[in-house]
Design an enzyme around this catalytic site. Structure first.
Site: not given
Ligand code: CMC
Length: 431
Positions: A271, A310, A366
């Site tokens: 978070h 996100h 971020d």
């Molecule tokens: N780099 C590379 N690939 C990614 C990334 C990334 N940062 N984020 C998602 N993907 C890919 C993931 O591997 C998946 O690919 P596939 O369909 O081939 O398996 C696809 O995109 C969907 O990913 P997901 O994990 O199902 O998406 P999610 O909605 O569960 O995750 C997230 C959202 C923010 C956790 C993720 O994008 C991530 O880990 N980002 C990096 C960490 C980050 O920057 N976090 C800050 C979020 S903003 C803070 C706030 O608002 O509080």
């Protein structure tokens, strides 16, 4: 079970053949309406299963509007871009908490109230002094904001409007003081008392950086950049920490304890910690010419591009655009961070690459904020603290909305029980 002529969803339980008409209001059905369908075995009502609340609206809220597909963020109906351009954090805090922009008199009274409550009880100073020299500042903030409840026992009277208001003001006023004390504690430096002549962000910079000068004069460009960062972080609808504040607050505990729950949630790396991870990633990449290789590794699934993607935004996070501009303003004062050109190159390559385009992965809030905090001289452990200070106004706005919402009850989710039942206790020597 709802019946009637309005929009509804007809569902049939194939096990029993029973049918229910579930009313659709505001694009949602009520999970409790499912209870009308009886499970043929247990006789209890049908439940919905939604770990992590991926598709469950837990409240009605008029605080923050977010459209992830379009990349829109609005506080009380005002676009974040306009607030970041024209407003101040204190005005935004007023807007979030009161629901409307203040008149000049209201803003002046509010500023006066917040500014004259920035000091904390001396025993809180001793309390923070009791932590180890290397205690995480977020842990100190979590403990000290929770401890505030013991200094204000009347805060439990959450239905008394006047008492409640006095603690809302105190929370907004005192968070920067506690945060700055935690920062100074890690450095073994004397804590600096608030300077009530300064603006909200200016006073925070003073409490953090003042050394021996009689009066600390913050650079107006840094003061404004920090104010903009505070505006951008003030609220983000039902995220993990806000949900924690609402859940804990639903027990009718005092607001200091509810906000402590929010700080605890924000402490988690998923978070409040992503900007720290971005900084570590940029340092590891080391130079602009290694960006392409790094991106290849991300596409091969070796790691994630931190600061991208996100859960809700499937477009450019509107806050990221504004932060990028704030970066330029800060670097004008502090000098350009060598990590900036790596970040810019990463963003450029990723935004043109089909891997990121097809998955709708864009920079989030971020991606650039860590660079700003680093340039301001903040160690990475302070990053979530810098998030918690402004998020306090959002937590409080949401908490107030919940306390006054006649539909809200104590948060109490259900479960699908997967354990054993009806075992017989065996004495220890018989096991
Ligand atoms: N780099 C590379 N690939 C990614 C990334 C990334 N940062 N984020 C998602 N993907 C890919 C993931 O591997 C998946 O690919 P596939 O369909 O081939 O398996 C696809 O995109 C969907 O990913 P997901 O994990 O199902 O998406 P999610 O909605 O569960 O995750 C997230 C959202 C923010 C956790 C993720 O994008 C991530 O880990 N980002 C990096 C960490 C980050 O920057 N976090 C800050 C979020 S903003 C803070 C706030 O608002 O509080």
């Amino acid at each position: 079970m709802s019946e009637g002529s309005g929009p509804h969803l007809s569902v049939t339980d194939s096990r029993s053949g029973e049918t229910a008409e579930l009313a659709i209001t505001d694009g949602t059905i009520r999970a409790t309406d499912l209870l009308g369908l009886k499970d043929p075995e247990s006789g209890s009502g049908l439940r919905s299963y939604d770990p992590a609340f991926m598709n469950t609206a837990a409240c009605r809220s008029a605080v923050t509007y977010l459209d992830g597909e379009a990349g829109v963020l609005q506080y009380r109906g005002y676009p974040i871009e306009q607030l970041a351009e024209h407003s101040t954090y204190l005005e935004v805090a007023y807007l979030l908490i009161h629901g409307e922009l203040p008149t000049p008199d209201q803003l002046s009274n509010w500023t006066h109230e917040v500014t004259t409550h920035t000091f904390v009880h001396e025993n809180l100073k001793s309390f923070i002094q009791g932590f180890r020299y290397d205690a995480h500042p977020m842990g100190m903030l979590l403990a000290s904001v929770g401890a505030l409840s013991t200094f204000y026992p009347d805060a439990i009277e959450i239905h008394d409007q006047e008492i409640r208001r006095s603690h809302v003001v105190r929370l907004i006023s005192k968070m920067p003081t506690l945060a700055a004390f935690a920062y100074r504690h890690n450095r073994g430096m004397p804590y600096v008392y608030p300077d009530n002549d300064l603006s909200y962000p200016g006073n925070f910079l003073s409490m953090v950086y003042k050394i021996a000068e009689l009066k600390y004069q913050p650079d107006p460009r840094l003061e404004r950049a920090l104010d903009v960062l505070f505006i951008l972080h003030a609220d983000h609808e039902q995220n993990c920490s806000t949900s924690a504040v609402r859940a804990v607050g639903s027990s009718q505990v005092d607001p200091y304890s509810a906000v402590a729950a929010g700080v605890a949630a924000l402490y988690g790396p998923l978070h409040g910690g992503a900007n720290e991870a971005v900084l570590r990633m940029l340092r590891r990449i080391g130079s602009k010419d290694r960006v392409a290789d790094f991106i290849d590794g991300v596409k091969a699934g070796n790691e994630r591009l931190m600061g991208f993607g996100h859960r809700v935004y499937k477009n450019y996070d509107p806050r990221a655009k504004i932060i990028k501009k704030a970066c330029d303003d800060v670097f004008e004062v502090t000098g350009v961070s060598p990590l900036l050109e790596i970040a810019v190159e990463l963003e450029k390559i990723a935004l043109e690459d089909d891997y990121f385009i097809s998955r709708k992965l864009y920079p989030n809030v971020d991606f650039y904020s860590g660079l700003i905090y680093e340039s301001l001289g903040m160690p990475a452990e302070m990053f979530p603290v810098m998030f918690a200070i402004p998020r306090t106004s959002g937590w409080i706005a949401q908490w107030l909305e919940m306390v006054d919402d006649p539909e809200q009850k104590i948060a109490r989710p259900r479960q699908i029980y997967t354990g054993q039942r009806d075992l017989n206790y065996a004495p220890i020597d018989a096991r």
